[in-house]
Design a protein around this motif. Structure first.
Motif, PDB file in Angstrom:
ATOM      1  N   ASP A 176       0.934  -1.130   0.023  1.00  0.00           N
ATOM      2  CA  ASP A 176      -0.254   0.056   0.149  1.00  0.00           C
ATOM      3  C   ASP A 176       0.868   1.118  -0.016  1.00  0.00           C
ATOM      4  OD1 ASP A 176      -2.424  -1.132  -0.243  1.00  0.00           O
ATOM      5  OD2 ASP A 176      -2.811  -1.136   2.018  1.00  0.00           O
ATOM      6  N   LEU A 179      -0.493   6.951   2.564  1.00  0.00           N
ATOM      7  CA  LEU A 179      -1.582   7.970   3.245  1.00  0.00           C
ATOM      8  C   LEU A 179      -2.879   7.793   2.802  1.00  0.00           C
ATOM      9  CD1 LEU A 179       0.890  11.506   3.024  1.00  0.00           C
ATOM     10  CD2 LEU A 179       0.407   9.889   5.030  1.00  0.00           C
ATOM     11  N   PRO A 180      -3.796   7.443   3.605  1.00  0.00           N
ATOM     12  CA  PRO A 180      -5.235   7.431   2.917  1.00  0.00           C
ATOM     13  C   PRO A 180      -5.888   8.787   2.911  1.00  0.00           C
ATOM     14  CG  PRO A 180      -4.918   6.988   5.132  1.00  0.00           C
ATOM     15  CD  PRO A 180      -3.580   6.884   5.045  1.00  0.00           C
ATOM     16  N   ARG A 181      -6.196   9.246   1.864  1.00  0.00           N
ATOM     17  CA  ARG A 181      -6.485  10.509   1.779  1.00  0.00           C
ATOM     18  C   ARG A 181      -7.864  10.589   0.696  1.00  0.00           C
ATOM     19  NH1 ARG A 181      -3.741  11.147   5.591  1.00  0.00           N
ATOM     20  NH2 ARG A 181      -2.092  12.737   5.886  1.00  0.00           N
ATOM     21  N   ARG A 276      -5.372   5.554  -1.253  1.00  0.00           N
ATOM     22  CA  ARG A 276      -4.041   6.055  -0.744  1.00  0.00           C
ATOM     23  C   ARG A 276      -3.078   6.629  -1.835  1.00  0.00           C
ATOM     24  NH1 ARG A 276      -2.445   3.703   4.195  1.00  0.00           N
ATOM     25  NH2 ARG A 276      -3.738   2.338   5.236  1.00  0.00           N
TER      26      ARG A 276
END
Length: 346
Positions: A176, A179-181, A276
């Motif tokens: 992955d 950063l999840p955004r 991500r």
């Protein structure tokens, strides 16, 4: 004419000395000696800063230059920073301040043209003469802004990553992005047609009004602008609900609110995708960014389009309404089924 040119050269040198904090008295070789560094290290620094190299005999450098280089090298040694990290840090400063100084200069030229009625070349000469007088305040603003922006960044990251119990298994595996955004684009409708016949002043006012007001909408709704790309604005948010509010705030803004005249109805189309991303160089990268860009092309004016994954994350939120649209072929991405996002009716 020669006397005028000589006087102008002397005036410019006075301004430059004021900006640099002293006379330019060192060659590149002298600079390396004063900073205690190899010439190759110093040459690489100026290259990374995006500044043109000087000839070996040219006296282009000051004691402040030597101190800045020595400070950076001391940081490199103390923190054991590798060449890649140093290159990124120096390039970021060079790139950002090049754009910033250009932005400042052009804003001042525009002010002089409007306030004093000068032609553009005369306004530029006037700003050059004034730069050493204006620079101290602008410099302090830069340092202050960097501290406040870095404080805001540290605070956000501390809140997001302060929980040591986070599941990092997928990150350890390298599967992955970190950063999840929520990522979105806002694109001005019919930008090319609208601007094709604009005079330079009108075009400048148009672009400035859109960027300023769009940024205000993004910030007011809790998002952050990553960059503007011609007629499009890229924004991010730390959670999908905030991203949805930002996207709808932009899509539902009127012509007057966005400073975009000449379009019947609302002037932008918007996308939003949750996923991500990789954050590098003041930008974000990843499949979700590419998908958001393509979805914007599919949106109608004043609407927000989501992908199905993002829509699923908002499906249980009573503040939003979702409408699944017909599947369509999108070049490079295959078949997509966009979902239109709206505020729920009371």
């Amino acid at each position: 004419m020669a006397d005028v040119s000589h006087e102008w050269s002397e005036e410019v040198e006075r301004v430059v000395a004021g900006l640099l904090g002293g006379e330019r008295s060192s060659t590149l070789h002298d600079l390396a000696d004063e900073a205690g560094l190899d010439e190759s290290w110093v040459e690489r620094y100026w290259q990374l800063m995006g500044l043109p190299p000087s000839s070996p005999d040219a006296t282009e450098y000051t004691r402040e230059d030597a101190q800045a280089l020595a400070d950076l090298h001391e940081l490199e040694v103390r923190e054991n920073l590798d060449a890649r990290t140093i290159a990124s840090l120096v390039r970021s400063v060079g790139h950002s301040t090049e754009r910033l100084s250009w932005w400042h200069f052009e804003a001042l030229v525009d002010h002089v043209v409007r306030q004093q009625g000068l032609l553009d070349p005369d306004a530029r000469r006037a700003v050059i003469r004034a730069m050493d007088r204006l620079a101290p305040v602008l410099e302090r603003q830069l340092v202050h802004a960097w501290r406040r922006q870095t404080t805001a960044l540290v605070t956000r990251m501390a809140e997001e990553f302060g929980d040591a119990a986070q599941d990092t298994a997928s990150l350890r595996s390298g599967r992955d992005l970190p950063l999840p955004r929520a990522v979105g684009f806002a694109d001005i409708v019919a930008f090319t047609r609208m601007t094709a016949t604009m005079a330079p002043d009108d075009l400048a006012n148009f672009i400035q009004a859109f960027e300023t007001r769009a940024r205000d909408i993004v910030t007011a709704n809790g998002g952050r602008v990553v960059k503007t790309i011609g007629d499009a604005l890229l924004f991010i948010a730390d959670d999908v609900v905030t991203g949805a509010r930002v996207a709808l705030g932009l899509a539902k803004a009127t012509e007057d609110e966005l400073g975009v005249p000449g379009i019947a109805g609302r002037p932008v189309r918007v996308s939003l995708v949750w996923g991500r991303v990789l954050a590098r160089f003041g930008d974000v990268f990843g499949p979700s960014v590419n998908l958001a860009s393509r979805l914007t092309d599919q949106a109608e004016p004043s609407t927000v389009l989501l992908d199905e994954v993002t829509a699923h994350r908002l499906a249980s939120n009573p503040h939003f309404a979702l409408t699944t649209l017909e599947p369509r072929e999108v070049p490079g991405l295959g078949t997509l089924t966009p979902v239109r996002l709206d505020f729920a009716r009371d």
